[in-house]
Design a protein around this motif. Structure first.
Motif, mmCIF file in Angstrom:
data_model
loop_
_atom_site.group_PDB
_atom_site.id
_atom_site.type_symbol
_atom_site.label_atom_id
_atom_site.label_comp_id
_atom_site.label_asym_id
_atom_site.label_seq_id
_atom_site.Cartn_x
_atom_site.Cartn_y
_atom_site.Cartn_z
ATOM 1 N N GLY A 64 44.435 -11.871 1.303
ATOM 2 C CA GLY A 64 43.027 -11.481 1.227
ATOM 3 C C GLY A 64 42.114 -12.466 1.926
ATOM 4 N N ASN A 65 40.859 -12.425 1.537
ATOM 5 C CA ASN A 65 39.888 -13.302 2.190
ATOM 6 C C ASN A 65 39.990 -14.739 1.679
ATOM 7 O OD1 ASN A 65 38.288 -13.601 -0.192
ATOM 8 N ND2 ASN A 65 37.301 -11.651 0.225
ATOM 9 N N ASP A 66 39.420 -15.656 2.429
ATOM 10 C CA ASP A 66 39.516 -17.069 2.080
ATOM 11 C C ASP A 66 38.915 -17.384 0.723
ATOM 12 O OD1 ASP A 66 40.842 -17.689 4.394
ATOM 13 O OD2 ASP A 66 39.074 -18.426 5.447
ATOM 14 N N ALA A 67 37.795 -16.773 0.391
ATOM 15 C CA ALA A 67 37.141 -17.074 -0.890
ATOM 16 C C ALA A 67 38.049 -16.694 -2.051
ATOM 17 C CB ALA A 67 35.807 -16.346 -0.989
ATOM 18 N N MET A 68 38.698 -15.539 -1.963
ATOM 19 C CA MET A 68 39.595 -15.113 -3.037
ATOM 20 C C MET A 68 40.778 -16.066 -3.157
ATOM 21 S SD MET A 68 41.777 -11.613 -3.434
ATOM 22 C CE MET A 68 40.535 -10.561 -4.149
ATOM 23 N N LEU A 69 41.347 -16.440 -2.042
ATOM 24 C CA LEU A 69 42.485 -17.347 -2.044
ATOM 25 C C LEU A 69 42.107 -18.686 -2.659
ATOM 26 C CD1 LEU A 69 45.354 -18.150 -1.208
ATOM 27 C CD2 LEU A 69 44.427 -18.754 1.026
ATOM 28 N N VAL A 70 41.006 -19.255 -2.213
ATOM 29 C CA VAL A 70 40.570 -20.553 -2.732
ATOM 30 C C VAL A 70 40.330 -20.473 -4.234
ATOM 31 C CG1 VAL A 70 38.678 -22.236 -2.689
ATOM 32 C CG2 VAL A 70 39.679 -21.421 -0.547
ATOM 33 N N ASN A 71 39.667 -19.425 -4.700
ATOM 34 C CA ASN A 71 39.399 -19.288 -6.133
ATOM 35 C C ASN A 71 40.678 -19.162 -6.941
ATOM 36 O OD1 ASN A 71 36.633 -19.530 -5.866
ATOM 37 N ND2 ASN A 71 36.328 -17.343 -5.642
ATOM 38 N N LYS A 72 41.628 -18.374 -6.462
ATOM 39 C CA LYS A 72 42.907 -18.213 -7.182
ATOM 40 C C LYS A 72 43.659 -19.539 -7.245
ATOM 41 C CE LYS A 72 43.451 -13.567 -7.534
ATOM 42 N NZ LYS A 72 43.539 -12.858 -8.762
ATOM 43 N N LEU A 73 43.711 -20.254 -6.122
ATOM 44 C CA LEU A 73 44.432 -21.526 -6.106
ATOM 45 C C LEU A 73 43.748 -22.569 -6.987
ATOM 46 C CD1 LEU A 73 45.430 -21.700 -2.338
ATOM 47 C CD2 LEU A 73 46.959 -21.333 -4.293
ATOM 48 N N ARG A 74 42.431 -22.609 -6.980
ATOM 49 C CA ARG A 74 41.720 -23.532 -7.868
ATOM 50 C C ARG A 74 42.006 -23.219 -9.328
ATOM 51 N NH1 ARG A 74 36.057 -23.678 -4.770
ATOM 52 N NH2 ARG A 74 36.516 -25.407 -3.378
ATOM 53 N N LEU A 75 42.017 -21.934 -9.652
ATOM 54 C CA LEU A 75 42.288 -21.520 -11.026
ATOM 55 C C LEU A 75 43.693 -21.939 -11.452
ATOM 56 C CD1 LEU A 75 41.434 -20.058 -13.597
ATOM 57 C CD2 LEU A 75 42.243 -17.926 -12.563
ATOM 58 N N ILE A 76 44.665 -21.763 -10.578
ATOM 59 C CA ILE A 76 46.029 -22.193 -10.904
ATOM 60 C C ILE A 76 46.056 -23.709 -11.126
ATOM 61 C CG2 ILE A 76 48.379 -22.449 -10.013
ATOM 62 C CD1 ILE A 76 47.942 -19.731 -8.577
ATOM 63 N N GLY A 77 45.411 -24.464 -10.245
ATOM 64 C CA GLY A 77 45.348 -25.915 -10.403
ATOM 65 C C GLY A 77 44.666 -26.322 -11.692
ATOM 66 N N PHE A 78 43.588 -25.634 -12.041
ATOM 67 C CA PHE A 78 42.852 -25.907 -13.277
ATOM 68 C C PHE A 78 43.743 -25.622 -14.487
ATOM 69 C CE2 PHE A 78 40.108 -24.552 -16.776
ATOM 70 C CZ PHE A 78 39.218 -25.627 -16.853
ATOM 71 N N ARG A 79 44.399 -24.456 -14.497
ATOM 72 C CA ARG A 79 45.252 -24.076 -15.626
ATOM 73 C C ARG A 79 46.419 -25.050 -15.784
ATOM 74 N NH1 ARG A 79 46.849 -18.014 -15.457
ATOM 75 N NH2 ARG A 79 47.442 -18.457 -17.601
ATOM 76 N N MET A 80 46.962 -25.507 -14.665
ATOM 77 C CA MET A 80 48.055 -26.472 -14.741
ATOM 78 C C MET A 80 47.563 -27.795 -15.309
ATOM 79 S SD MET A 80 50.141 -25.501 -11.263
ATOM 80 C CE MET A 80 51.539 -26.599 -11.550
ATOM 81 N N ALA A 81 46.394 -28.249 -14.863
ATOM 82 C CA ALA A 81 45.835 -29.511 -15.364
ATOM 83 C C ALA A 81 45.529 -29.417 -16.861
ATOM 84 C CB ALA A 81 44.578 -29.878 -14.587
ATOM 85 N N MET A 82 45.072 -28.252 -17.302
ATOM 86 C CA MET A 82 44.791 -28.061 -18.730
ATOM 87 C C MET A 82 46.040 -28.293 -19.572
ATOM 88 S SD MET A 82 42.284 -24.716 -19.002
ATOM 89 C CE MET A 82 43.044 -24.293 -20.539
ATOM 90 N N ARG A 83 47.186 -28.068 -18.989
ATOM 91 C CA ARG A 83 48.448 -28.195 -19.716
ATOM 92 C C ARG A 83 49.201 -29.467 -19.335
ATOM 93 N NH1 ARG A 83 46.806 -23.119 -19.229
ATOM 94 N NH2 ARG A 83 47.158 -21.703 -20.972
#
Length: 135
Positions: free
Chosen positions: A62-81
């Motif tokens: 998809g578009n860059d904004a969607m990709l960046v948001n998804k990857l940030r969310l994965i990084g955030f969720r991983m850091a939370m754990r």
């Protein structure tokens, strides 16, 4: 160029998505069992695996904004754990290795190069997401 080569390799998955998703998650959880917590509780279910895998593929294509948001969310969720860049690298390497193994007859050397470049960028974005957890 990197994105188009990665997308081209993902198009080779058509009809094999479930097989690749199952192999990816089996290998990922064997390597790092604690990563299971960042995925839905019923990730063992093939339909859930496929849905998650599709979301990842669509985000990448998809578009860059969607990709960046998804990857940030994965990084955030991983850091939370309590997970860090090391875990992100295992996730990325497992994905690339799974794609390469399952597309062996169609896999080209430029795909490897493109995925390694994409991995470096993705890890930085995921690390940004993890940094949001610290903020």
């Amino acid at each position: 160029m990197t994105r188009s080569r990665c997308k081209r390799s993902l198009h080779l998955l058509v009809g094999r998505e479930q097989e690749v998703a199952s192999a990816f998650f089996s290998l990922l959880f064997a390597r790092v069992p604690e990563m299971r917590v960042i995925f839905p509780g019923d990730i063992e279910n093939p339909a859930v695996q496929l849905q998650w895998f599709y979301r990842m593929v669509i985000a990448f294509a998809g578009n860059d904004a969607m990709l960046v948001n998804k990857l940030r969310l994965i990084g955030f969720r991983m850091a939370m754990r309590g997970m860090d860049r090391r875990h992100c690298e295992v996730l990325a390497n497992t994905l690339i290795g799974t794609l390469q193994r399952h597309l062996c007859g169609s896999w080209q050397s430029d795909y490897s190069h493109a995925w390694r470049n994409a991995k470096a960028e993705a890890l930085d974005i995921m690390e940004d997401g993890a940094g949001l957890m610290a903020a």
